[in-house]
Design an enzyme around this catalytic site. Structure first.
Site, PDB file in Angstrom:
ATOM      1  N   HIS A  37     108.370  13.309 151.899  1.00 35.53           N
ATOM      2  CA  HIS A  37     107.207  14.193 152.032  1.00 35.53           C
ATOM      3  C   HIS A  37     107.361  15.118 153.239  1.00 35.53           C
ATOM      4  CE1 HIS A  37     104.638  12.623 148.830  1.00 35.53           C
ATOM      5  NE2 HIS A  37     105.050  11.414 149.157  1.00 35.53           N
ATOM      6  N   GLU A  96     107.553   3.172 142.687  1.00 31.46           N
ATOM      7  CA  GLU A  96     106.467   4.150 142.800  1.00 31.46           C
ATOM      8  C   GLU A  96     106.519   5.116 141.626  1.00 31.46           C
ATOM      9  OE1 GLU A  96     106.529   6.140 146.552  1.00 31.46           O
ATOM     10  OE2 GLU A  96     106.114   4.316 147.711  1.00 31.46           O
ATOM     11  N   SER A 105     110.720  10.248 155.637  1.00 35.86           N
ATOM     12  CA  SER A 105     109.981  10.409 154.390  1.00 35.86           C
ATOM     13  C   SER A 105     110.324  11.724 153.689  1.00 35.86           C
ATOM     14  CB  SER A 105     108.472  10.382 154.671  1.00 35.86           C
ATOM     15  OG  SER A 105     107.740  10.753 153.515  1.00 35.86           O
ATOM     16  N   HIS A 161     105.717   8.902 142.473  1.00 36.65           N
ATOM     17  CA  HIS A 161     106.471   9.684 143.450  1.00 36.65           C
ATOM     18  C   HIS A 161     107.672  10.344 142.771  1.00 36.65           C
ATOM     19  CE1 HIS A 161     108.030  10.344 147.675  1.00 36.65           C
ATOM     20  NE2 HIS A 161     109.138  10.506 146.970  1.00 36.65           N
ATOM     21  N   ASP A 183     103.295  13.245 145.055  1.00 35.48           N
ATOM     22  CA  ASP A 183     102.663  12.043 144.509  1.00 35.48           C
ATOM     23  C   ASP A 183     101.581  12.488 143.541  1.00 35.48           C
ATOM     24  OD1 ASP A 183     104.244  10.464 146.113  1.00 35.48           O
ATOM     25  OD2 ASP A 183     102.705  10.163 147.649  1.00 35.48           O
ATOM     26  N   GLN A 225     102.503  11.632 158.710  1.00 36.33           N
ATOM     27  CA  GLN A 225     103.225  10.461 158.207  1.00 36.33           C
ATOM     28  C   GLN A 225     103.081   9.289 159.175  1.00 36.33           C
ATOM     29  OE1 GLN A 225     104.748  10.652 155.236  1.00 36.33           O
ATOM     30  NE2 GLN A 225     105.468   8.528 155.234  1.00 36.33           N
TER      31      GLN A 225
END
Length: 271
Positions: A190, A240, A188, A243, A197, A153
């Site tokens: 993630h 987004e 994040s 996402h 994504d 990241q």
């Protein structure tokens, strides 16, 4: 002689009666001891157990909790109960610009494919959702990105900063612009292993059949569109459509029906 026999008989009777009384007393003492032991065991057991009772006639926003110990009973309202429940929900962990993950956060991962992985506790929901999309006749969907290490990241964030600097922005502005589209490491989703994504990671994804299907059905599998266009002022992240975040089926359905982003939802249930 007869008188002596009569005296001995009376002595014998007294002895028998005395023995019987002693035996009876011992039995009573034994029973008292056993009852006390049983009572202590029951108290020890019940003191660790709470019983939730919902009276059909009481208000729906009240829950009566019966404590099986000397503390008696008390009431908590529905929102407080939901708050306590939410505090235990790992899938609602909020990370964003203002909320950093714990440095010692650890997630157990399971592979999606050779290069991508997801939180082991939620990967079956992701797999089931992808299967349902494809069973609906939509084949043009794939996972572009899922779990990322904080180190990965960091590299992604710095690469974008440099891209903005290359375009002519100074570093401060470049970092501010980057934060609108890429979260810092440890900020994040993630890094949680709970976000995916899809496809080419651009806004064109909203024009696909896969996106329309997700909009209508993702909540059934516990997923939400994390960064909606109308929520940018709350999430602080640009829209987004690609996402999607796992929050669990129960929460996803509530967020969808009430049109709440994760920040709004958590604020509502923890008030």
């Amino acid at each position: 002689m007869q008188q002596e026999i009569e005296i001995d008989r009376k002595k014998l009777v007294r002895r028998v009666i005395l023995v019987l009384l002693i035996i009876l007393l011992l039995i009573l003492i034994k029973r008292v001891i056993y009852r006390r032991i049983e009572s202590e065991e029951e108290l020890a057991s019940s003191s660790q157990t709470n019983m939730i009772i919902r009276d059909e006639n009481e208000p729906t926003d009240k829950i009566t909790v019966i404590m099986k110990n000397e503390e008696g009973t008390f009431e908590i309202d529905k929102k407080e109960a939901e708050k306590k429940e939410t505090e235990l929900d790992w899938n609602l962990l909020l990370v964003n610009t203002n909320n950093k993950m714990s440095d010692d956060y650890h997630v157990q991962l399971e592979n999606i494919d050779q290069s991508r992985s997801f939180d082991k506790r939620a990967i079956q929901n992701l797999t089931n959702m992808l299967s349902a999309i494809r069973n609906a006749g939509i084949s043009n969907i794939w996972i572009q990105s899922a779990y990322r290490t904080p180190e990965a990241q960091q590299r992604l964030f710095e690469d974008q900063v440099q891209a903005y600097i290359y375009q002519g922005y100074d570093e401060r502005i470049a970092r501010e612009l980057t934060e609108k589209i890429i979260n810092k490491p440890w900020h994040s989703e993630h890094n949680l292993g709970l976000a995916v994504d899809f496809n080419y990671v651009n806004r064109e994804f909203e024009n696909t059949a896969a996106f329309q299907w997700l909009q209508e059905n993702a909540q059934e599998y516990g997923f939400i569109l994390r960064y909606a266009e109308e929520k940018e002022n709350i999430t602080k992240v640009s829209y987004e459509p690609w996402h999607w975040r796992y929050v669990g089926e129960k929460h996803a359905k509530k967020m969808k029906s009430q049109n709440l982003c994760l920040e709004e939802y958590i604020e509502k249930i923890t008030k």
